[in-house]
Write a protein that holds these residues in place. Structure first.
Motif, mmCIF file in Angstrom:
data_model
loop_
_atom_site.group_PDB
_atom_site.id
_atom_site.type_symbol
_atom_site.label_atom_id
_atom_site.label_comp_id
_atom_site.label_asym_id
_atom_site.label_seq_id
_atom_site.Cartn_x
_atom_site.Cartn_y
_atom_site.Cartn_z
ATOM 1 N N LYS A 139 41.526 41.291 46.406
ATOM 2 C CA LYS A 139 40.461 40.913 45.452
ATOM 3 C C LYS A 139 39.163 41.654 45.780
ATOM 4 O O LYS A 139 38.834 41.851 46.957
ATOM 5 C CB LYS A 139 40.227 39.400 45.564
ATOM 6 N N LEU A 140 38.470 42.075 44.741
ATOM 7 C CA LEU A 140 37.129 42.655 44.911
ATOM 8 C C LEU A 140 36.226 42.024 43.867
ATOM 9 O O LEU A 140 36.691 41.691 42.775
ATOM 10 C CB LEU A 140 37.155 44.179 44.673
ATOM 11 N N TRP A 141 34.954 41.887 44.182
ATOM 12 C CA TRP A 141 33.996 41.413 43.172
ATOM 13 C C TRP A 141 33.148 42.596 42.749
ATOM 14 O O TRP A 141 32.453 43.196 43.564
ATOM 15 C CB TRP A 141 33.094 40.317 43.742
ATOM 16 N N ILE A 142 33.225 42.947 41.460
ATOM 17 C CA ILE A 142 32.388 44.026 40.950
ATOM 18 C C ILE A 142 31.219 43.333 40.267
ATOM 19 O O ILE A 142 31.339 42.876 39.135
ATOM 20 C CB ILE A 142 33.152 44.912 39.943
ATOM 21 N N GLY A 143 30.112 43.232 40.980
ATOM 22 C CA GLY A 143 29.031 42.378 40.480
ATOM 23 C C GLY A 143 29.602 40.976 40.335
ATOM 24 O O GLY A 143 30.331 40.487 41.210
ATOM 25 N N PRO A 144 29.339 40.324 39.195
ATOM 26 C CA PRO A 144 29.827 38.950 39.036
ATOM 27 C C PRO A 144 31.257 38.874 38.506
ATOM 28 O O PRO A 144 31.742 37.794 38.221
ATOM 29 C CB PRO A 144 28.843 38.380 38.004
ATOM 30 N N VAL A 145 31.908 40.034 38.334
ATOM 31 C CA VAL A 145 33.255 40.035 37.745
ATOM 32 C C VAL A 145 34.320 40.150 38.841
ATOM 33 O O VAL A 145 34.306 41.099 39.627
ATOM 34 C CB VAL A 145 33.421 41.210 36.744
ATOM 35 N N PRO A 146 35.267 39.191 38.891
ATOM 36 C CA PRO A 146 36.330 39.311 39.891
ATOM 37 C C PRO A 146 37.388 40.315 39.454
ATOM 38 O O PRO A 146 37.669 40.444 38.266
ATOM 39 C CB PRO A 146 36.926 37.898 39.940
ATOM 40 N N MET A 147 37.932 41.015 40.433
ATOM 41 C CA MET A 147 38.919 42.045 40.152
ATOM 42 C C MET A 147 40.090 41.830 41.098
ATOM 43 O O MET A 147 39.865 41.624 42.299
ATOM 44 C CB MET A 147 38.243 43.371 40.470
ATOM 45 N N ILE A 148 41.323 41.820 40.579
ATOM 46 C CA ILE A 148 42.451 41.797 41.515
ATOM 47 C C ILE A 148 43.148 43.155 41.448
ATOM 48 O O ILE A 148 43.302 43.728 40.369
ATOM 49 C CB ILE A 148 43.449 40.637 41.234
ATOM 50 N N VAL A 149 43.515 43.647 42.603
ATOM 51 C CA VAL A 149 44.138 44.964 42.688
ATOM 52 C C VAL A 149 45.619 44.744 42.961
ATOM 53 O O VAL A 149 45.980 44.061 43.926
ATOM 54 C CB VAL A 149 43.472 45.794 43.818
ATOM 55 N N LEU A 150 46.477 45.294 42.092
ATOM 56 C CA LEU A 150 47.919 45.021 42.197
ATOM 57 C C LEU A 150 48.709 46.284 42.532
ATOM 58 O O LEU A 150 48.568 47.308 41.857
ATOM 59 C CB LEU A 150 48.433 44.436 40.871
ATOM 60 N N TYR A 151 49.555 46.177 43.561
ATOM 61 C CA TYR A 151 50.336 47.330 44.011
ATOM 62 C C TYR A 151 51.718 46.900 44.486
ATOM 63 O O TYR A 151 52.407 47.662 45.153
ATOM 64 C CB TYR A 151 49.580 48.078 45.137
#
Ligand code: HEM
Length: 413
Positions: A56-68
């Motif tokens: 998981k990363l937070w780009i500013g206030p937006v959460p992002m999940i990285v899938l691999y």
């Protein structure tokens, strides 16, 4: 708004993450300043987190999940609900067609990273936003001119019907893409507006051109490193074409089975679209973790294709992995260079045919040698996977009595 953000933060807390995320800015301060370095950084994270199901990363206030991991990529790509393109594409939309320019991908990247640039009116108050608008106008004027030229040609053709002269337009049976767009009507006889046509042309230019160019370049690079594999391609080409210089036919393409697995393996190691994104429009569960609505899911073929569970010795170029007997039973979502599911690539069959045509043409006449190590390519994944330092190959003439050096080194970028 703040309460909803705090709730999201709390709900997403259990998902594995990189250290040092701060409220509101998230990981933005940690992220590398340009798209090339950010790509390398993200690939490094996916390797560090390889044993974890997601990141998981937070780009500013937006959460992002990285899938691999294939299992998790499947959850998102098979969903008939999670089909909205990510917010990142909103910034790209007007640019489609200009994937070639680093200047533009860096701008998109910076804008994505800085939440305060997300609002159009605010962005345009800064020099960067105004430059972006000006560059965009140049691009759109170019496409518009191409479309108008074609409209004028069609009009001229109509007027001189029956005459022998004038430009040759495509026939009804095999209409060129632009002619089709210009002539198509809905049930009420309405044609597409020039703006709608331009958007379609830009999409195809962007999705279809840079992707195949990247795939062809990197296939040649790999073949140049693996002479044993290139020899096998050459034997197949000799079997199909002999020493003839005739043009390639559809029948030939079907026979080039080994070249096909070479193309597939190149797309595994160097997927031209190394990452793509979806905005999750409802809460869902991924690998047992709750993921909230509004999260950006980043699917990373570049990392997914290097999962040693499905591709042992992942960095090795081994086209035999794609022989039917070896691919049998492999997780279907462990390899998605063209994405999969409801929003997959509509040009994939065409792309493979185009690659086969161009590669067979080059390899019928030339032997390729590469000299750069992988780390010397300077790979970046702005929108399309790109060797920032160019690819330097040497071409030697084949099928001639003397093996003559064609050029000392040819950069492909
Ligand atoms: C090796 C070449 C290519 C690769 C690796 C590739 C890969 C992809 C990928 C990964 C996507 C999904 C992107 C996303 O979900 O954000 C996509 C979408 C798309 N591709 Fe390709 N592509 C290639 C060639 C082409 C060609 C030649 C065309 C057209 C002639 C094309 C047309 C499209 C279009 C129109 C979409 C959007 C589909 C949609 O949004 O529903 N692609 N491509």
């Amino acid at each position: 708004m703040l309460a909803s953000y705090a709730r999201k933060w709390q709900q997403m807390k259990p998902i594995p993450t990189v250290a040092r995320a701060y409220p509101l800015v998230g990981h933005a301060l940690l992220m590398k300043p340009n798209s090339k370095e950010f790509f390398q950084q993200l690939m490094q994270y996916t390797e560090e987190f390889r044993h974890m199901p997601l990141l998981k990363l937070w780009i500013g206030p937006v959460p992002m999940i990285v899938l691999y991991h294939a299992e998790n990529v499947e959850v998102i790509l098979t969903s008939s609900k999670q089909i909205d393109k990510s917010y990142v594409y909103k910034f790209m939309e007007p640019w489609l067609g200009l994937g070639l320019l680093t200047r533009m991908s860096d701008k998109i990247f910076r804008r994505m990273k800085m939440p305060w640039f997300w609002l159009d009116t605010w962005y345009l108050m800064f020099k960067e936003g105004r430059e972006h608008k000006r560059d965009l106008k140049i691009l759109h004027t170019f496409t518009k001119n191409v479309i108008h030229e074609r409209i004028n040609e069609m009009k001229a053709n109509e007027e001189s019907k029956g005459a022998d002269s004038g430009p040759v337009l495509s026939t009804k049976k095999g209409k060129a893409f632009l002619d089709l767009l210009l002539s198509v009507t809905d049930d009420e006889g309405n044609k597409l507006s020039p703006e709608e046509i331009r958007e379609e042309v830009d999409t195809f230019m962007f999705e279809g051109h840079d992707t195949t160019a990247s795939a062809i370049n990197l296939s040649l690079y790999l073949l140049g490193w693996y002479p044993e594999i290139q020899k096998k391609v050459d034997s197949e080409l000799d079997e199909v074409f002999g020493k003839s210089n005739r043009p390639v036919t559809l029948e030939d393409l079907k026979k080039l089975k080994y070249l096909e697995v070479v193309i597939k393996e190149s797309l595994r190691l160097f997927p031209p679209v190394p990452l793509f994104a979806r905005r999750l429009n409802e809460d869902c569960e991924v690998a047992g973790y709750k993921v909230v609505k509004g999260t950006e899911a980043i699917i990373v073929p570049y990392a997914l294709h290097r999962d040693p569970r499905f591709f042992p010795n992942p960095e090795e170029f081994q086209p035999e992995r794609f022989f039917p007997e070896n691919a049998q039973g492999r997780h279907p979502y462990s390899y998605v260079p063209f994405s999969a599911g409801p929003r997959n690539c509509i040009g994939q069959r065409f792309a493979v045919m185009e690659e086969k045509t161009i590669l067979s043409y080059i390899l019928r006449w030339f032997w390729v040698e590469s000299s750069q190590k992988r780390e010397e390519l300077g790979l970046s994944g702005e929108l399309i996977l790109r060797p920032n330092n160019g690819i330097w190959i040497t071409l030697k003439r084949r099928n001639s009595d003397e093996s003559q050096l064609c050029t000392p080194a040819v950069p492909l970028s």
